[in-house]
Design a protein around this motif. Structure first.
Motif, short mmCIF file in Angstrom:
data_model
loop_
_atom_site.label_atom_id
_atom_site.label_comp_id
_atom_site.label_asym_id
_atom_site.label_seq_id
_atom_site.Cartn_x
_atom_site.Cartn_y
_atom_site.Cartn_z
N ASN A 1 0.88 -1.18 0.02
CA ASN A 1 -0.09 0.03 0.12
C ASN A 1 0.90 1.19 0.05
N ASN A 2 1.69 1.53 0.93
CA ASN A 2 2.52 2.36 0.94
C ASN A 2 3.49 2.74 -0.31
N ALA B 1 1.18 2.35 -9.24
CA ALA B 1 0.76 2.62 -8.07
C ALA B 1 -0.66 1.92 -7.80
N ALA B 2 -1.60 1.89 -8.83
CA ALA B 2 -2.64 1.27 -8.67
C ALA B 2 -2.63 -0.39 -8.65
N GLY B 3 -1.40 -0.95 -9.47
CA GLY B 3 -1.16 -2.35 -9.14
C GLY B 3 -0.71 -2.70 -8.05
N TRP B 4 -0.03 -2.23 -7.33
CA TRP B 4 0.40 -2.38 -5.89
C TRP B 4 -0.64 -2.31 -4.86
N TRP B 5 -1.77 -1.30 -5.27
CA TRP B 5 -2.69 -1.19 -4.31
C TRP B 5 -3.71 -2.28 -4.51
N ALA C 1 -6.89 0.33 3.60
CA ALA C 1 -6.16 1.61 2.96
C ALA C 1 -6.02 1.46 1.73
N ALA C 2 -5.60 0.33 1.20
CA ALA C 2 -5.34 0.16 -0.03
C ALA C 2 -6.50 0.04 -0.90
N TRP D 1 -14.32 -1.36 -4.81
CA TRP D 1 -13.39 -0.91 -4.08
C TRP D 1 -13.42 -0.15 -2.85
N LEU D 2 -14.29 0.96 -3.06
CA LEU D 2 -14.59 1.64 -1.98
C LEU D 2 -15.35 1.10 -0.93
N ARG D 3 -16.30 0.22 -1.53
CA ARG D 3 -17.29 -0.48 -0.66
C ARG D 3 -16.61 -1.62 0.06
#
Length: 615
Positions: free
Chosen positions: A95-96, A110-114, A124-125, A145-147
């Motif tokens: 995530n970081n 970044a999206a790939g790691w999240w 958080a990710a 993903w937000l849900r």
């Protein structure tokens, strides 16, 4: 209503000021510097400990050290440690690393790691990934993903999900997640939830139980948002408290919001201070709000300077209000010019405000045109103002149509104005109903107008009630005075407001129950105000009490004002005194004034006096 204390300078006394110093938990400059030095020392020691642990192969230490360096802005140092931690299976590091890459501009990587961290269970990710997809316009993926994150209790994800659902028109889902975020301390969510509840209450009837509940709940969320430093939350909380009459607390929240830069709160605080008598402090806050672009505050400053006679300064602030988009600025400029006799400029500013939809400016423009004789130009502006809700314009339209003899159209506008509480309009409707023989409806409108302070309506209402009551029994000496009827109370209300016919009627009612002193008082008041009936009746009362010389004075005043009976009384007095020529003169006047019965008696007296004079 002095609910905020004495009339001292509230701004100067700091009555709305927040606690300061040690009692509010603030630190001095030296304490803050020492505290910062301690934090830096602790962080340095923590870094040394983490680096030693990393050298020993501690995966968690790698992840934590990477996060520490990321916060510090050492992206290169952070990335190597985060990648090492990821390789060892640490999801927080993934995530970081996504955060780091996003800050460097590599959003897709970044999206790939999240995604890796989110699949591994990082709330958080998942939140970050949801935000990424929303920025890309992929709302279904963003919602998914937000849900996922929100259901794990991530407060920022709950708020972001609520915002997304609200954007898509899912009000029920949006409120559910906005409430979830607010309950977990998200101040913007608390504010937006309060706004939703506030709007819902406004859409319902004021006394509706659900509306009352919504208002109460909205206040709670405004309070939570305000307590967490939300300046608009503090503004709305202050408005609720002010409306409820809790002005001191309202002032504190307005002050909190205003200090945080909310111009509307500074303006509202100014009005609160002005109402408490502290205009100097009010001007300070209005100035602050006006300089931040608040048109209402600029108008308030303009009005303040206009009251002081500083018209140039007032005009400057009205123009500032207008420049800020407040149509009241143009309207107030029109009023200012009209007061100075600058009719052309007044019309110009009224037109500007009226074209922008300002209803009172439309009404004022119509009045200006009507006074200039342009009735055809005035009527459309009266209509526009009335249709926009101006009660005065509706009443003025009634007057306009009545002047043309268009009684039905006049009555329609009078009724519209009366329904909105216009006192004189209610009087006009009541009188129209009386002329039409609808006494019940007439009474209803006359009561409205009389209750609103119309002396004429009170008199006419009393007359209606008076005509219904049975004849009063003859008064005998020694009897207790009877209780006043409702019609007498309305007569007295009208009389106390200076209505001359009501004063005469109250005097007659007092005389009928044997209260000579009270009768004389009301007759005299009416007579001195120019009532010929009052003067005549006062003369009768004085004559019965043996004060004929003073009675003659009042009869003379009544006769000179056209009262036939007073002229006849004067003719009789002169005849009794032997003043035949003077008696004949008054008898002649009585014949010309009437009424018919008086004229016949006066003619007989005149003929008798003429015979005496010619004998």
């Amino acid at each position: 209503m002095n609910v905020m204390g004495d009339m001292a300078n509230l701004f100067g006394t700091g009555r709305f000021a927040q606690p300061s110093g040690e009692s509010s938990g603030q630190l001095s400059g030296q304490d803050e510097a020492a505290d910062e030095a301690q934090v830096a020392a602790d962080e340095a020691a923590e870094e040394v400990r983490l680096r030693l642990a990393v050298d020993g192969g501690d995966v968690e230490a790698m992840s934590v050290l990477g996060a520490l360096l990321l916060r510090r802005g050492d992206f290169d140092g952070a990335e190597s440690h985060l990648r090492a931690a990821i390789a060892a299976g640490d999801r927080a590091a993934a995530n970081n690393l996504g955060v780091l890459l996003h800050q460097r501009g590599y959003a897709d990587e970044a999206a790939g790691w999240w995604r890796i961290a989110a699949v591994a269970g990082s709330a958080a990710a998942a939140h970050a990934l949801g935000r990424h997809f929303r920025e890309r316009g992929d709302e279904p993926a963003a919602e998914y993903w937000l849900r996922q994150s929100a259901e794990q209790g991530h407060v920022l994800a709950a708020y972001a999900l609520a915002d997304l659902l609200e954007h898509r028109g899912d009000d029920t889902g949006a409120e559910r997640w906005m409430r979830a975020a607010a309950e977990r301390g998200h101040r913007e969510a608390a504010y937006r939830l309060a706004r939703t509840l506030d709007r819902r209450a406004g859409q319902r009837a004021g006394d509706d139980e659900a509306a009352v509940h919504a208002v109460g709940e909205a206040e709670q969320w405004y309070r939570q948002a305000a307590a967490r430093g939300h300046r608009r939350g503090a503004l709305h909380l202050g408005a609720i408290l002010e409306k409820r009459g809790e002005l001191r607390e309202a002032g504190r929240w307005y002050l909190t919001s205003a200090k945080d830069g909310e111009a509307r709160a500074a303006c509202a605080l100014g009005f609160l201070l002005r109402d408490a008598g502290d205009t100097e402090s009010a001007a300070v806050w209005w100035l602050r709000a006006a300089q931040d672009g608040d048109g209402n505050a600029a108008n308030a400053l303009g009005a303040l300077h206009a009251e002081r006679g500083e018209t140039q300064t007032a005009e400057r602030w009205y123009r500032a209000a207008m420049d800020a988009g407040d149509d009241n600025g143009a309207y107030n400029l029109g009023l200012l010019c009209a007061e100075q006799g600058r009719t052309t400029q007044a019309e110009q500013w009224y037109r500007r405000a009226a074209y922008a939809g300002h209803r009172e400016a439309s009404n004022a423009l119509a009045i200006l045109l009507l006074r200039a004789g342009d009735e055809s130009g005035a009527e459309p502006w009266f209509s526009k103002a009335a249709e926009a809700g101006s009660v005065d314009a509706a009443f003025n339209l009634g007057i306009l149509h009545a002047g043309r003899g268009e009684e039905r159209e006049a009555l329609r506008w009078y009724e519209r104005a009366a329904a909105a509480g216009h006192t004189e309009a209610a009087l006009q409707v009541g009188m129209a109903r009386l002329r039409g023989g609808d006494e019940r409806e007439a009474e209803r409108f006359l009561r409205c107008a009389a209750g609103g302070g119309s002396a004429e309506a009170a008199y006419r209402l009393a007359s209606v009630l008076d005509a219904r009551r049975p004849p009063a029994p003859a008064h005998e000496l020694g009897e207790p005075a009877h209780e006043k009827t409702e019609c007498e109370e309305w007569y007295e209300r009208a009389a106390s407001q200076g209505h001359r016919r009501a004063q005469v009627r109250v005097g007659m009612l007092a005389a009928a129950r044997g209260d000579v002193v009270e009768a004389a008082r009301w007759y005299r008041e009416a007579a001195e105000a120019g009532s010929r009936n009052g003067a005549f009746n006062l003369g009768l009362l004085l004559a019965r009490e043996g004060s004929e010389p003073e009675a003659v004075v009042w009869w003379r005043r009544a006769a000179d004002a056209g009262h036939g009976r007073a002229a006849l009384r004067l003719a009789l007095v002169c005849a009794r005194r032997g003043e035949l020529a003077e008696g004949q003169r008054w008898a002649d006047l009585a014949v010309s004034l009437g009424p018919e019965e008086v004229g016949k008696r006066a003619a007989r007296l005149r003929d008798a006096l003429l015979q005496e004079l010619s004998a």
